[in-house]
Each structure stands twice: as C-alpha cells, then as structure tokens.
Design a protein around this motif. Structure first.
Motif, short mmCIF file in Angstrom:
data_model
loop_
_atom_site.label_atom_id
_atom_site.label_comp_id
_atom_site.label_asym_id
_atom_site.label_seq_id
_atom_site.Cartn_x
_atom_site.Cartn_y
_atom_site.Cartn_z
N GLN A 197 -38.26 61.28 -15.34
CA GLN A 197 -37.27 61.92 -16.22
C GLN A 197 -36.55 63.08 -15.54
O GLN A 197 -35.39 63.35 -15.84
CB GLN A 197 -37.94 62.43 -17.50
N GLU A 198 -37.23 63.78 -14.65
CA GLU A 198 -36.66 64.97 -14.02
C GLU A 198 -36.59 64.74 -12.52
O GLU A 198 -37.56 64.91 -11.79
CB GLU A 198 -37.52 66.20 -14.34
N TYR A 250 -42.68 59.93 -17.48
CA TYR A 250 -42.19 61.30 -17.46
C TYR A 250 -41.93 61.83 -16.05
O TYR A 250 -41.13 62.74 -15.88
CB TYR A 250 -43.14 62.22 -18.23
N MET A 302 -41.29 72.50 -17.76
CA MET A 302 -40.34 72.19 -18.83
C MET A 302 -40.52 70.78 -19.35
O MET A 302 -40.47 70.54 -20.55
CB MET A 302 -38.91 72.39 -18.32
N GLU A 303 -40.74 69.83 -18.44
CA GLU A 303 -40.88 68.43 -18.85
C GLU A 303 -42.17 68.21 -19.64
O GLU A 303 -42.21 67.43 -20.59
CB GLU A 303 -40.86 67.52 -17.62
N LYS A 363 -44.84 65.51 -30.94
CA LYS A 363 -45.00 66.31 -32.17
C LYS A 363 -46.46 66.72 -32.37
O LYS A 363 -47.04 66.52 -33.45
CB LYS A 363 -44.49 65.53 -33.38
N GLY A 383 -43.58 70.43 -21.56
CA GLY A 383 -43.30 70.95 -22.90
C GLY A 383 -42.48 69.98 -23.72
O GLY A 383 -42.71 69.81 -24.92
N ARG A 384 -41.50 69.33 -23.07
CA ARG A 384 -40.67 68.35 -23.79
C ARG A 384 -41.50 67.15 -24.22
O ARG A 384 -41.32 66.61 -25.32
CB ARG A 384 -39.52 67.89 -22.90
N MET A 385 -42.43 66.73 -23.36
CA MET A 385 -43.30 65.62 -23.72
C MET A 385 -44.13 65.96 -24.96
O MET A 385 -44.29 65.13 -25.87
CB MET A 385 -44.23 65.29 -22.55
N CYS A 386 -44.65 67.17 -25.01
CA CYS A 386 -45.45 67.58 -26.17
C CYS A 386 -44.60 67.65 -27.44
O CYS A 386 -45.07 67.33 -28.53
CB CYS A 386 -46.11 68.94 -25.89
N ARG A 387 -43.34 68.08 -27.29
CA ARG A 387 -42.44 68.08 -28.46
C ARG A 387 -42.14 66.66 -28.90
O ARG A 387 -42.05 66.38 -30.10
CB ARG A 387 -41.16 68.83 -28.13
N ASP A 388 -41.95 65.74 -27.95
CA ASP A 388 -41.70 64.34 -28.29
C ASP A 388 -42.86 63.77 -29.10
O ASP A 388 -42.66 62.98 -30.03
CB ASP A 388 -41.50 63.50 -27.03
#
Length: 418
Positions: free
Chosen positions: A165-166, A162, A176-177, A186, A179-184
């Motif tokens: 990634q940014e 990660y 932001m990254e 689920k 948060g995206r990791m946590c969404r990935d």
C-alpha cells in the motif's frame, strides 16, 4: 448467409484471415478455403437487418469506438426459400478433455504455500521475534503457537496486502500504515486506544539485535504478527485471570480482525488459483514463451541475475503501461513466493526480486490491472494477457506469435482449476 472472399490463384499465406462482426459477437471466426466456392468462406445464419464486420489477420479483436468507426456495413435481406448448401470441411471435435495441470504448465516452478512451508515460516517468525519475552511459560507458548498456526495464512495475506500500500517503504508497514490498518479493522474501543496502537508498533519494531534485513521504522512480517499479539493482549488479557494468552489472541483474531480484510486473501492466493491458473492464460504464455523469456532477460539486473522491483517499474514505464506505482508494487508483491525466513534473504531471493516463475504471474497481474475500470474489464483474463503482450511487443520491438482464441479450447476450463 455465406460470407466469402474470392481467391485469385492460391489461398493467401502468412496466417489465417478472420471475420469479426456483430454476427460473431466480435469474436474471431477463421475463413476456411473451400474448393467448390473457390473462396475463403465463413458460413453462418444471420438475422435480417444491418450488420457490421471487419476482416483481419489478427486473432483477437476488442470492440471499441475505433473498431465501430472502421467497420464495414452489411445489410441482410429476409431469406426467401431454403439457404443454399455449402460443403465445408468437417471439423472433428477433440476427444481429449483439456484440464489445467500446474505440474505441466508454465507455472510449474512456482512453489505455493502448504501446511509444511507455512509452519516453517511461522517457526522462523517466532524465533526472529520477541514472542518468548511476551509469553514466558513453555506450556502457554506451545498453546499460542498452535493457535497462531490456524490463523497464520490469513495474517500473512493481510501483511502482504499492506506492504504493497505504501510504495516508499515497501516491503514493510510504516507507522502511518499500521495505524490505517487498525482503523480499517475498527479495533479501537475504550480498552484499546490510539496510544496503545502506537506502543504496540514501537515495541514490536524494537530490535534486541540489529539486523540489516530488518529495516528500522517499519514492520516486517514477524514484527507485524508480534504487534497484533500485543494489541490482543492489551484489549482482552487480564493479569491473574484464567484466560490464557492463546485464548485472548484467538478471541481477538476471530471476533475483531477476521472478516475485516477479505480482499487480502482474494487478491493474493485466491486470484492466483481462480484466474491465473487456467488453460487460457497458460496457453497464451506458452505460445509467447520465447518473447517473455527475452523480456525477462532484457530487464534482469545483470549483477544478481533476477528482475528487481526497479526493473519491473522500468518495464511498465517503457511499455507505456499507464498504471500508478501503487498498482505496480501490488502486482509485484502478490506475485512473490513466500519467504521462509525474512532474516535470511539473499540478493536473488528477497521481497524485491522476481524469479522467472514469479515474473510470469507479474505479467498476468499487470494485464488484469490494465483493463480495470475500462469497457473491456469483463474480458477473460487470457485475452487481457494476450492484448498486453501484443502492446509490449509492438512498443519494445519484440517478436510475438498470434494466439488463436477459439471457444472450444476452453470448454472444460471453468471447473478444472487446481
């Protein structure tokens, strides 16, 4: 079929001549001097019909539309009677089985993670973070420490994935990254909301003591692990309950997180062990070690004596390698040896520098990325590296040696990676 070239006088100098064609599956087959034929000859059985071929001094050739357009057409008639006997020099099969050995390879100076280095990393992370403020009991902390160690390698691989990634915040994970990791993964549910993720990031990123090596507004490795612990406790821990904090962390990792980031370990350590550490890749780099050393010297930051991330980006751009910056940063970060203590980085040893042993792997990973999504994506990795080095040498004007790729060189390579 006897495929031959007539000689005028002595055989040509300056390297071998190779035949490529539909009858060789576009792999190089050297023409060998034969005194009886007074020619350079390549002998093989070819089915009747139309075939296409090229002759070249290059030891590599990849089938493309340009190759097809320039190939010479040859029609083979059905055979009548027995084929003529052509005596060629007998090639003795090597008696020594070749196996990749890291200790004697070009990668010998690259230090891989071991249980010893992983525990030293983990101990440094636990000292640098605020874990003892979260788990105050010495007994509970010792239990958590052992639970974390079992899962530390996996968490470290997820972090490395990660931070690449940014590009703008490398080497850290932004708000932001994260948060995206946590969404990935689920991981959101009625007990773990988006606001809880925000609070975990902010609390983990807070510094009790200011440190230059710990940038604001992004998570370093020990802060990332602390944030994951805070998420686990938010979701499963109950004050006054009988379940320990270590057990809660174990449950969160094994039921919620683990398995959601399989590509993290595959792209990092598994790719290195399965593909980079091989006879073919080692032989290509060893053959062109003089060129690679000059390349490293050219792009070394003269102030600190190592290649930086910006230098690596410059190399890719000037070599006309058209890769997105995100891929360049990923190749860079995956090629790094692990830092034991993030708060003890130096100008030479940090997330943003490459030692020579790391630079070798960076070249290999860039070569692999160059071929992804192309018609030649399934080529063996060592041929991708050879082709990439050839392109770099041509554009930047570096001397390069031809690498002869013969299948028998690698007959024992599939089961020998360490």
């Amino acid at each position: 079929m006897a495929f031959k070239m007539a000689l005028n006088g002595s055989p040509p100098t300056g390297g071998n001549i190779y035949a490529y064609g539909t009858f060789t599956n576009w792999r190089p087959r050297p023409l060998i001097h034969n005194d009886d034929l007074e020619a350079l000859a390549y002998v093989d059985y070819v089915p009747p019909g139309n075939h296409f071929y090229q002759l070249s001094k290059r030891s590599t050739c990849y089938f493309t539309e340009k190759v097809a357009a320039e190939a010479i057409r040859m029609h083979v008639k059905p055979r009548e009677g027995e084929p003529p006997y052509v005596a060629l020099p007998k090639k003795e099969k090597p008696h020594v089985r070749r196996r990749f050995e890291k200790a004697t390879s070009v990668f010998k100076d690259f230090v891989e993670d071991s249980d010893v280095t992983l525990r030293r990393m983990m101990d440094a992370d636990l000292r640098n973070g605020k874990f003892n403020r979260i788990i105050k009991s010495p007994e509970a902390f010792a239990e958590f420490k052992e639970t974390l160690f079992v899962r530390y390698r996996y968490l470290k691989s997820v972090f490395i994935r990660y931070i690449s990634q940014e590009c703008s915040v490398y080497p850290g994970i932004s708000f932001m990254e994260f948060g995206r990791m946590c969404r990935d993964a689920k991981i959101l549910d009625p007990r773990l909301k988006g606001s809880d993720i925000d609070r975990a990031f902010i609390a983990a990123n807070y510094e009790v003591e200011e440190s230059v090596d710990n940038p604001d507004s992004r998570l370093c490795r020990f802060e990332f692990i602390e944030a994951v612990l805070r998420l686990a406790l938010t979701r499963f821990f109950e004050q006054g309950g009988k379940v320990s904090q270590a057990a809660v962390f174990e449950k969160f990792m094994d039921t919620v997180v683990r398995g959601k980031f399989r590509n993290a370990t595959e792209e990092c350590e598994n790719f290195r062990r399965r593909f980079v550490y091989s006879l073919g890749v080692n032989d290509v780099l060893a053959c062109n070690m003089e060129m690679v050393e000059k390349l490293y010297k050219k792009y070394t930051d003269k102030r600190i004596g190592v290649v930086t991330l910006e230098n690596a980006r410059q190399l890719v751009q000037e070599s006309l390698i058209f890769l997105p910056d995100r891929d360049v940063v990923a190749a860079f970060s995956y090629s790094k040896m692990s830092l034991i203590n993030e708060l003890e980085q130096t100008t030479r040893y940090s997330y943003t520098t490459l030692l020579f042993s790391e630079f070798l792997e960076f070249i290999v990973r860039i070569a692999d990325l160059c071929f992804r999504g192309t018609e030649s994506e399934d080529l063996p990795l060592h041929l991708k590296v050879d082709s990439t080095l050839e392109n770099i040498a041509t554009i930047l004007g570096f001397p390069r040696k031809d690498f002869v790729d013969l299948p028998e060189y690698y007959e024992d390579d599939d089961d020998n990676n360490n």
